[in-house]
Design a protein around this motif. Structure first.
Motif, PDB file in Angstrom:
ATOM      1  N   GLY A 281       0.761  -1.238   0.000  1.00 18.44           N
ATOM      2  CA  GLY A 281       0.000   0.000   0.000  1.00 18.44           C
ATOM      3  C   GLY A 281       0.789   1.282   0.000  1.00 18.44           C
ATOM      4  N   VAL A 282       2.119   1.226   0.057  1.00 19.07           N
ATOM      5  CA  VAL A 282       2.918   2.452   0.100  1.00 19.07           C
ATOM      6  C   VAL A 282       3.898   2.488  -1.074  1.00 19.07           C
ATOM      7  N   PHE A 283       4.312   3.704  -1.437  1.00 23.80           N
ATOM      8  CA  PHE A 283       5.340   3.897  -2.459  1.00 23.80           C
ATOM      9  C   PHE A 283       6.681   4.053  -1.743  1.00 23.80           C
ATOM     10  N   SER A 284       7.636   3.182  -2.041  1.00 22.69           N
ATOM     11  CA  SER A 284       8.905   3.161  -1.311  1.00 22.69           C
ATOM     12  C   SER A 284      10.099   3.101  -2.251  1.00 22.69           C
ATOM     13  N   PHE A 285      11.234   3.566  -1.751  1.00 18.66           N
ATOM     14  CA  PHE A 285      12.494   3.491  -2.489  1.00 18.66           C
ATOM     15  C   PHE A 285      13.644   3.511  -1.481  1.00 18.66           C
ATOM     16  N   GLN A 286      14.851   3.191  -1.953  1.00 18.00           N
ATOM     17  CA  GLN A 286      16.029   3.230  -1.091  1.00 18.00           C
ATOM     18  C   GLN A 286      16.850   4.481  -1.377  1.00 18.00           C
ATOM     19  N   ASP A 287      17.357   5.129  -0.313  1.00 17.26           N
ATOM     20  CA  ASP A 287      18.188   6.309  -0.505  1.00 17.26           C
ATOM     21  C   ASP A 287      19.651   5.903  -0.669  1.00 17.26           C
ATOM     22  N   ASP A 288      20.559   6.871  -0.672  1.00 19.84           N
ATOM     23  CA  ASP A 288      21.989   6.601  -0.899  1.00 19.84           C
ATOM     24  C   ASP A 288      22.587   5.679   0.162  1.00 19.84           C
ATOM     25  N   ASP A 289      22.016   5.710   1.371  1.00 23.41           N
ATOM     26  CA  ASP A 289      22.521   4.864   2.459  1.00 23.41           C
ATOM     27  C   ASP A 289      21.813   3.519   2.516  1.00 23.41           C
ATOM     28  N   GLU A 290      21.064   3.220   1.446  1.00 22.10           N
ATOM     29  CA  GLU A 290      20.298   1.976   1.350  1.00 22.10           C
ATOM     30  C   GLU A 290      19.243   1.861   2.452  1.00 22.10           C
ATOM     31  N   GLN A 291      18.805   3.032   2.961  1.00 23.39           N
ATOM     32  CA  GLN A 291      17.697   3.065   3.903  1.00 23.39           C
ATOM     33  C   GLN A 291      16.387   3.139   3.113  1.00 23.39           C
ATOM     34  N   TRP A 292      15.392   2.383   3.542  1.00 24.32           N
ATOM     35  CA  TRP A 292      14.107   2.411   2.853  1.00 24.32           C
ATOM     36  C   TRP A 292      13.308   3.627   3.311  1.00 24.32           C
ATOM     37  N   ILE A 293      12.822   4.395   2.334  1.00 23.07           N
ATOM     38  CA  ILE A 293      12.025   5.595   2.575  1.00 23.07           C
ATOM     39  C   ILE A 293      10.699   5.441   1.832  1.00 23.07           C
ATOM     40  N   SER A 294       9.623   5.935   2.430  1.00 23.95           N
ATOM     41  CA  SER A 294       8.297   5.816   1.812  1.00 23.95           C
ATOM     42  C   SER A 294       7.581   7.157   1.810  1.00 23.95           C
ATOM     43  N   LEU A 295       6.735   7.344   0.806  1.00 21.34           N
ATOM     44  CA  LEU A 295       5.801   8.464   0.832  1.00 21.34           C
ATOM     45  C   LEU A 295       4.755   8.184   1.906  1.00 21.34           C
ATOM     46  N   ARG A 296       4.399   9.194   2.668  1.00 23.80           N
ATOM     47  CA  ARG A 296       3.438   8.996   3.765  1.00 23.80           C
ATOM     48  C   ARG A 296       2.086   8.558   3.203  1.00 23.80           C
ATOM     49  N   TYR A 297       1.450   7.607   3.874  1.00 28.85           N
ATOM     50  CA  TYR A 297       0.133   7.149   3.442  1.00 28.85           C
ATOM     51  C   TYR A 297      -0.976   7.832   4.228  1.00 28.85           C
ATOM     52  N   ASP A 298      -0.617   8.502   5.337  1.00 33.09           N
ATOM     53  CA  ASP A 298      -1.549   9.345   6.071  1.00 33.09           C
ATOM     54  C   ASP A 298      -0.728  10.383   6.824  1.00 33.09           C
ATOM     55  N   LEU A 299      -1.376  11.214   7.635  1.00 31.09           N
ATOM     56  CA  LEU A 299      -0.662  12.271   8.367  1.00 31.09           C
ATOM     57  C   LEU A 299      -0.472  11.923   9.835  1.00 31.09           C
ATOM     58  N   THR A 300      -1.007  10.778  10.265  1.00 23.61           N
ATOM     59  CA  THR A 300      -0.933  10.405  11.676  1.00 23.61           C
ATOM     60  C   THR A 300       0.387   9.733  12.025  1.00 23.61           C
ATOM     61  N   ALA A 301       0.810   8.767  11.199  1.00 26.06           N
ATOM     62  CA  ALA A 301       2.072   8.075  11.477  1.00 26.06           C
ATOM     63  C   ALA A 301       3.261   9.054  11.500  1.00 26.06           C
ATOM     64  N   PRO A 302       3.365  10.014  10.571  1.00 28.33           N
ATOM     65  CA  PRO A 302       4.456  10.997  10.670  1.00 28.33           C
ATOM     66  C   PRO A 302       4.367  11.845  11.935  1.00 28.33           C
ATOM     67  N   LEU A 303       3.134  12.157  12.377  1.00 27.47           N
ATOM     68  CA  LEU A 303       2.996  12.938  13.612  1.00 27.47           C
ATOM     69  C   LEU A 303       3.539  12.152  14.800  1.00 27.47           C
ATOM     70  N   ALA A 304       3.272  10.851  14.827  1.00 26.91           N
ATOM     71  CA  ALA A 304       3.774  10.019  15.924  1.00 26.91           C
ATOM     72  C   ALA A 304       5.296  10.082  15.982  1.00 26.91           C
ATOM     73  N   ARG A 305       5.944  10.027  14.820  1.00 25.61           N
ATOM     74  CA  ARG A 305       7.412  10.139  14.774  1.00 25.61           C
ATOM     75  C   ARG A 305       7.856  11.511  15.262  1.00 25.61           C
ATOM     76  N   TYR A 306       7.172  12.569  14.837  1.00 17.22           N
ATOM     77  CA  TYR A 306       7.532  13.941  15.231  1.00 17.22           C
ATOM     78  C   TYR A 306       7.407  14.119  16.746  1.00 17.22           C
ATOM     79  N   VAL A 307       6.302  13.636  17.314  1.00 17.16           N
ATOM     80  CA  VAL A 307       6.095  13.783  18.762  1.00 17.16           C
ATOM     81  C   VAL A 307       7.158  13.015  19.536  1.00 17.16           C
TER      82      VAL A 307
END
Length: 491
Positions: A73-99
């Motif tokens: 269900g998410v769009f993902s890719f690997q960055d230069d450090d081979e870390q997996w990064i995804s486009l947010r699928y909602d605004l709640t999960a990013p808020l949890a990380r921010y808090v």
């Protein structure tokens, strides 16, 4: 024989499926909506915060219900450090990380709102986009049902602020703990089977009791012939589920023995009591056992805003909009980062979905916005025409210089002004220039001339539609025309 030179390949312009381009009218309507929602959220004491569109994939977590797709269900890719990064699928999960990241510096309970685009790697369909806008409000650090009740009250106020009258919407509330009580009573240990049960319950409004029974049993074949495999429950267990969600059904004795189920019902009673004390009766906030919500991180009360209005689409078919927003309690989302309990609850409006509904109901102004005043180029020095544009802009009037082909006739330039929905156009030829004059053509008045049948009235209006003024009076004359048509001229 020499080969003919190949024509250069032409790239085909095409929009990816599940996405849409948006023009000025749609963008204007979105901005109107966002401002009204923001005003309600701020009235409740929420403050803005903004998080990026990208997050580390593990920070978002695997909470989407669409687990049968390869990318979950998410769009993902690997960055230069081979870390997996995804486009947010909602605004709640990013808020949890921010808090979690700023936990020590934030006042708690932490009350925030945010809006923006979210992305789902789902199969696109009618009204189902891979990119859509949400507007969220969340309270982190409030453990009591009073915080959930406030979210429901705010949801009701937001609907009315957007022009949806009372009685045309309802905020439906359930509790995941009640559903957990159902799971306990059924003795289901398999998460996959329970997810199938939840999805079946979630379709009660659309499929009715009989359709849900089929999905709880062996499965259901829809009108197109497609078969959806069911949860495989026994008839007695199907009756227990239906009894827990269908209004007026008898409650199975097994549910009365569930401690977590009883806890959930007590929380629902408290939400109803708190909301009722503030004047939010069952006509606005209603307990509904069929509400599930698809995201898997909810741990307590869940709520959904449903539009009760019906209208017809462009083909005359009845359309019911259903859910346009929802949310719930997610006490475990921030805790993943902290290793300690962090209560949280939130509400999200599906701006894109609600905008489509409001547009169809005629609640949003989707007419093209009045364009800028157009200064035409008619044989003189372009710097002199640009000087006129600068004078209008200095007076906060939207204005532009015609920058098309210099050889275009005045008629072609006037057609351009019409297509730009311009309220008026400025013309200065050599004769007007020599006399220090400018011609102002009222395009709104001119457009209505064809509807006038009386000759004298026509000639009078024709004279009003084109006026000549001293160049030094240009700004004031344009202001009068804009005022005549109630055009918002000051930006």
């Amino acid at each position: 024989m020499a080969e003919k030179p190949k024509k250069p390949s032409k790239l085909k312009a095409r929009l990816p499926r599940g996405l849409e381009d948006r023009g000025p009218a749609a963008i204007k309507a979105t901005l109107q909506m966002v401002e009204k929602i923001r005003a309600v959220y701020e009235r409740y004491g929420f403050e803005p915060v903004e998080t990026p569109a990208f997050e580390y994939t593990d920070a978002l977590g695997k909470f989407l219900p669409d687990q049968d797709r390869p990318n979950e269900g998410v769009f993902s890719f690997q960055d230069d450090d081979e870390q997996w990064i995804s486009l947010r699928y909602d605004l709640t999960a990013p808020l949890a990380r921010y808090v979690a990241e700023n936990f020590e510096t934030l006042a708690k309970p932490y009350r925030s709102y945010r809006f923006g685009w979210v992305f789902r790697n789902e199969k696109p369909g009618p009204g189902r986009f891979r990119q859509f806008m949400q507007f969220d409000a969340d309270t982190v650090g409030a453990p009591t049902p009073a915080a959930d009740a406030e979210m429901c009250m705010m949801a009701a106020d937001t609907m009315e602020a957007l022009g949806i009258p009372r009685g045309s919407y309802v905020v439906k509330v359930n509790n995941r703990k009640v559903l957990d009580g159902v799971r306990d009573a059924l003795g289901i240990n398999d998460d996959g089977q329970w997810l199938t049960v939840m999805r079946a319950i979630d379709k009660l409004d659309r499929l009715g009791v009989d359709g849900v029974k089929q999905l709880l049993g062996e499965g259901r074949k829809d009108e197109s012939g497609d078969f959806t495999k069911g949860a495989g429950l026994k008839p007695a267990d199907i009756a227990l589920v239906i009894g827990s969600i269908a209004p007026g059904s008898a409650l199975d004795s097994r549910l009365r023995e569930s401690k977590i189920g009883q806890e959930g019902r007590a929380e629902l009673d408290e939400i109803g009591r708190v909301a009722g004390a503030s004047g939010y009766g069952e006509d606005r906030i209603k307990i509904d056992p069929s509400v599930v919500r698809g995201l898997e991180y909810y741990t307590g009360p869940v709520f959904e805003v449903e539009l009760l209005l019906e209208t017809k689409d462009e083909k005359g078919r009845p359309v019911r909009f259903g859910s346009v927003g929802g949310g719930g309690r997610y006490d475990g989302l921030v805790s993943r980062f902290r290793g300690e309990p962090v209560p949280a609850t939130g509400f999200s409006i599906g701006v894109s979905r609600l905008q489509a509904a409001l547009t169809m109901l005629g609640q949003l102004d989707t007419r093209p916005e009045t364009g800028p005043v157009v200064v035409t180029v008619f044989g003189g020095d372009i710097a002199d025409y640009q000087k006129m544009v600068a004078a209008l802009r200095a007076a906060n009037i939207r204005a532009e210089l015609y920058l098309g082909n210099p050889k275009h006739s005045l008629g072609q330039q006037m057609k351009y002004a019409d297509r730009r929905n311009s309220p008026c156009a400025i013309v200065q030829g050599s004769d007007e220039k020599a006399r220090g004059k400018v011609q102002i053509k009222d395009l709104i008045l001119g457009a209505g001339l064809t509807e006038i049948k009386d000759r004298e009235d026509y000639l009078k209006r024709q004279g009003e539609a084109q006026t000549e003024v001293d160049q030094g009076e240009l700004v004031e004359a344009v202001r009068k025309i804009l005022a005549r048509h109630d055009v918002k001229w000051q930006i």
